[in-house]
Design a protein around this motif. Structure first.
Motif, short mmCIF file in Angstrom:
data_model
loop_
_atom_site.label_atom_id
_atom_site.label_comp_id
_atom_site.label_asym_id
_atom_site.label_seq_id
_atom_site.Cartn_x
_atom_site.Cartn_y
_atom_site.Cartn_z
N SER A 29 0.85 -1.19 0.00
CA SER A 29 0.00 0.00 0.00
C SER A 29 0.89 1.24 0.00
CB SER A 29 -0.94 0.01 1.21
OG SER A 29 -0.21 0.19 2.41
N ALA B 217 -1.90 5.45 2.02
CA ALA B 217 -3.20 5.25 2.65
C ALA B 217 -3.46 6.37 3.66
CB ALA B 217 -3.25 3.89 3.33
N GLU C 71 -12.60 6.02 2.57
CA GLU C 71 -11.43 5.49 1.88
C GLU C 71 -11.45 3.96 1.87
OE1 GLU C 71 -9.23 7.46 0.27
OE2 GLU C 71 -10.68 8.99 0.89
N ASN D 205 -8.72 1.30 1.90
CA ASN D 205 -7.29 1.10 2.09
C ASN D 205 -6.97 -0.38 2.22
OD1 ASN D 205 -6.68 3.90 2.18
ND2 ASN D 205 -7.33 3.99 4.32
#
Length: 723
Positions: free
Chosen positions: A662, A665, A693, A695
């Protein structure tokens, strides 16, 4: 300068900018010189001390920040990235979180996994991963101690400690209650009440927690609406404080929890080959499962502890005896879809259940500490730990039950001397002996046993440059005992063993209060090297769970924590951490994913060479920020509170791929309401994950590009009262 370097400087500069603004604002706010920050008291050295006088990188979370983070009924994962250097994730739903500090943790999802971060609740070590999911309610403060803490705290503290302290009984009557309601019928009720039963002799405090969320995720394969996603979490605590005389106190603590809900929601092929972006296969409100029985999860546990303090006059004896027990299970459709159907290509189905049964943990600590005001202070003690539990894994085609036992003991001591009014030196030693064994129940397979003992130590100096600015330096050595991993036995492979790891850490830092105590600004820079770091090679096309040792692990970084009381009505806080972690082992190779794009070099067997890779789940940086503004109205105030974090590059596995990581984030929350100035009551509306969001929080890599994500947006109302 590279783009990544610019990004680090830009994010790291955010907190520095806050301090710069404070300095520029000084003349404008001079007329409000009486506005100051409250003291923060921590027990990082098993004594109550001002956070500004402790030679350790420590952060404390309490009050409104805690209330806001847990308003929507989230579990301990809500603390992830809310403190610089702290990251928490889980592929076991609400039941078995994994903690990381300064990039150091353990990605192993097994219920017998050993973690280098120690979780301590009301002075009791919660060693098993299920115990680490103890619900957070009626909590006075959370402390995050970064770096090895092996002298005074003895259970796998090579990375650090997350310490929870509940509100204790008092002679004065105190009561508080909070109720929230929001999206998906998310509801929480938390309350605590206590006071003296017999003045100066017996005081009590009773606390309760109830959290609920409706199932909201449809199973489009079985055509069942609202099949999963909900939970019911119940917990209670009763504390009784006995003070038979002025020199003796006895604190009894009995607590229980019951969780009945949904395990982790795995989602097949939500990553597209060559990218870590969430694709169109993801729908937060639906899955496509033919297995897992809608991913149920259920755990129940109880615990008892007794803390006795007796002051002999010049020295205080403390004894902490504790017992914890828990049992339960989680089941999941691990592949996240239907083999041969989708979403995407799934070569075979995987439906697995893991259960923990008959866990018994017994701990005993006893220590004697000086209790005088002289320049010399000391404490010595001993610690005993024993756990015994069963882990059962049912993969459908095979089932195995493993008996894990662990016994450890330690002796420790620490001394501090105030050499001059400005200079203090502190040092400590601890010897720990750790023994573990694994037995396959109902099998003739030989028992696996490991054992080791080592010395941990730390040495620090603390120098007060001025009344408001201090510097410190600390060196520490930590020890984590050998570990056994037997989950692969159910897949017809032998247990794996990792030998002991040791860590040598160096840290320099500063503690400061500026602008007539309007600003508290603390920072630390650190570096550490691990020898034989324990890692878990999770997944790969063979779906293994294998313990391994690398030759070395190295890291360096910084942590900054700041608060700014701009005016009586405006409070800002900000934090930043940067971690650079690296595996150092030119020969270490691990199995790789079935379908993703591996960017590491491969050996002749098709395994990834991971030398130079970052540690798994070690965010490159964490940036967090909160702001609270109030406007007086009569005998109360209208207020707005917001909190945000942003997280840098985070690799999910030992190998690196285009998909399983990721970047950038972020998530935020908002709370708007009215409160009485004396704190008697508060009414508010709130939103968690305000911008909704999505994530990526983790992945499963063995037969498709499966991922799991953060919690959905929850919008609701809250009411709280205190007396």
């Amino acid at each position: 300068m590279t783009t990544s370097a610019k990004l680090r400087l830009r994010n790291g500069g955010a907190l520095a900018a806050l301090i710069l603004v404070a300095g520029l604002a000084a003349p404008a706010f001079a007329q409000e010189a009486s506005v100051t920050l409250d003291d923060v008291i921590v027990t990082a050295q098993k004594r109550s001390e001002n956070i500004q006088e402790v030679p350790v990188s420590v952060a404390a979370v309490s009050g409104e920040k805690l209330d806001a983070l847990f308003a929507a009924g989230e579990d301990v994962l809500a603390l992830s990235s809310r403190v610089p250097g702290l990251y928490i994730e889980s592929s076991n739903g609400r039941a078995a979180p994994r903690f990381y500090i300064r990039g150091l943790g353990n990605a192993d999802f097994d219920l017998a996994a050993s973690q280098p971060v120690s979780v301590i609740v009301d002075d009791v070590v919660m060693e098993n991963v299920v115990l680490k999911s103890t619900p957070i309610f009626d909590v006075e403060q959370v402390e995050v101690l970064r770096g090895p803490q092996g002298t005074l705290f003895g259970r796998n503290t090579t990375a650090g400690i997350v310490k929870f302290d509940s509100v204790k009984p008092s002679q004065a009557f105190k009561a508080s209650a909070t109720a929230t309601y929001g999206t998906h019928n998310s509801a929480t009720f938390e309350a605590g009440v206590g006071g003296a039963l017999i003045p100066d002799k017996v005081a009590v405090r009773a606390s309760v927690l109830y959290q609920h969320r409706d199932d909201y995720i449809d199973n489009t394969f079985t055509h069942v609406k609202d099949a999963m996603g909900g939970y019911d979490e119940k917990a209670a605590r009763l504390q009784v404080l006995l003070t038979p005389d002025e020199d003796t106190s006895i604190l009894l603590n009995a607590h229980t929890r019951s969780l009945d809900g949904t395990a982790a929601i795995f989602r097949a092929n939500i990553l597209t080959k060559g990218s870590n972006k969430i694709n169109g296969n993801f729908d937060r409100d639906s899955v496509f499962y033919n297995g897992g029985a809608n991913n149920p999860q259920k755990y129940d546990g109880t615990g008892l502890s007794m803390k006795i303090d007796h002051d002999f006059g010049g020295a205080k004896l403390t004894s902490i005896s504790a017992y914890e027990t828990t049992h339960g299970f989680s089941r999941g459709d691990i592949d996240g879809g239907v083999a041969g159907v989708g979403p995407g290509f799934i070569p075979f189905d995987s439906d697995t259940q893991d259960g923990l049964d008959d866990l018994d943990q017994l701990t005993q600590e006893i220590r004697l500490a000086s209790d005088t005001d002289g320049p010399f202070s000391w404490q010595v003690g001993g610690y005993y730990f024993h756990s015994d539990f069963l882990v059962t894994t049912d993969a459908g085609f095979n089932k195995a039950t493993l008996n894990h036992k662990n016994t450890a003991w330690a002796g420790f001591g620490q001394a501090a001397y105030q050499i001059t009014p400005k200079l203090k030196i502190t040092g400590g030693l601890r010897y720990t002996d750790d023994d573990k064994s694994l037995t396959v129940v109902g099998s003739t397979a030989p028992k696996v046993s490991v054992s080791d003992g080592k010395v941990s130590w730390d040495l620090s100096t603390f120098y007060g440059v001025t009344d408001d600015f201090s510097v410190y330096a600390r060196a520490a050595r930590g020890f984590r005992g050998p570990t056994i991993q037997g989950r692969d036995i159910v897949f017809f492979s032998p247990a794996s063993v990792a030998k002991s790891e040791t860590i040598q850490s160096y840290e320099v830092g500063f503690k400061s209060e500026l602008l007539d105590r309007r600003i508290r600004f603390n920072g630390a820079a650190f570096t550490y090297e691990e020898k034989n770091p324990q890692f878990s090679a999770i997944g790969g096309a063979g779906n293994n769970t294998l313990l391994i040792n690398a030759d070395k692990g190295q890291a360096y970084g910084v942590e900054l924590d700041g608060e700014f009381k701009v005016t009586q009505n405006l409070l800002l806080t900000a934090g930043y951490s940067y971690n650079h972690t690296k595996i150092k082992d030119k020969d270490l190779a691990v199995a790789v994913c079935a379908q993703c794009t591996v960017i590491d070099p491969l050996n002749a067997a098709g395994q990834a060479l991971v030398n130079g890779n970052p540690f798994p789940n070690a965010p490159k940086y964490v940036l967090n920020f909160t702001a609270r503004y109030s406007y007086p109205v009569g005998d109360g105030e209208l207020f707005a509170y917001t909190d945000w974090f942003k997280q840098g590059y985070t690799n999910l596995f030992l190998y690196e791929s285009r998909e399983f990581n990721s970047r950038g984030a972020f998530e935020g929350g908002l709370k708007l309401g009215y409160a009485k100035q004396d704190g008697a009551y508060e009414v508010a509306v709130f939103a968690r994950n305000l911008t909704n969001e999505v994530n990526l929080r983790g992945g499963i890599d063995f037969n498709n590009l499966t991922g799991f994500v953060n919690e959905p947006r929850i919008v609701g109302v809250s009411i709280s009262a205190k007396r």
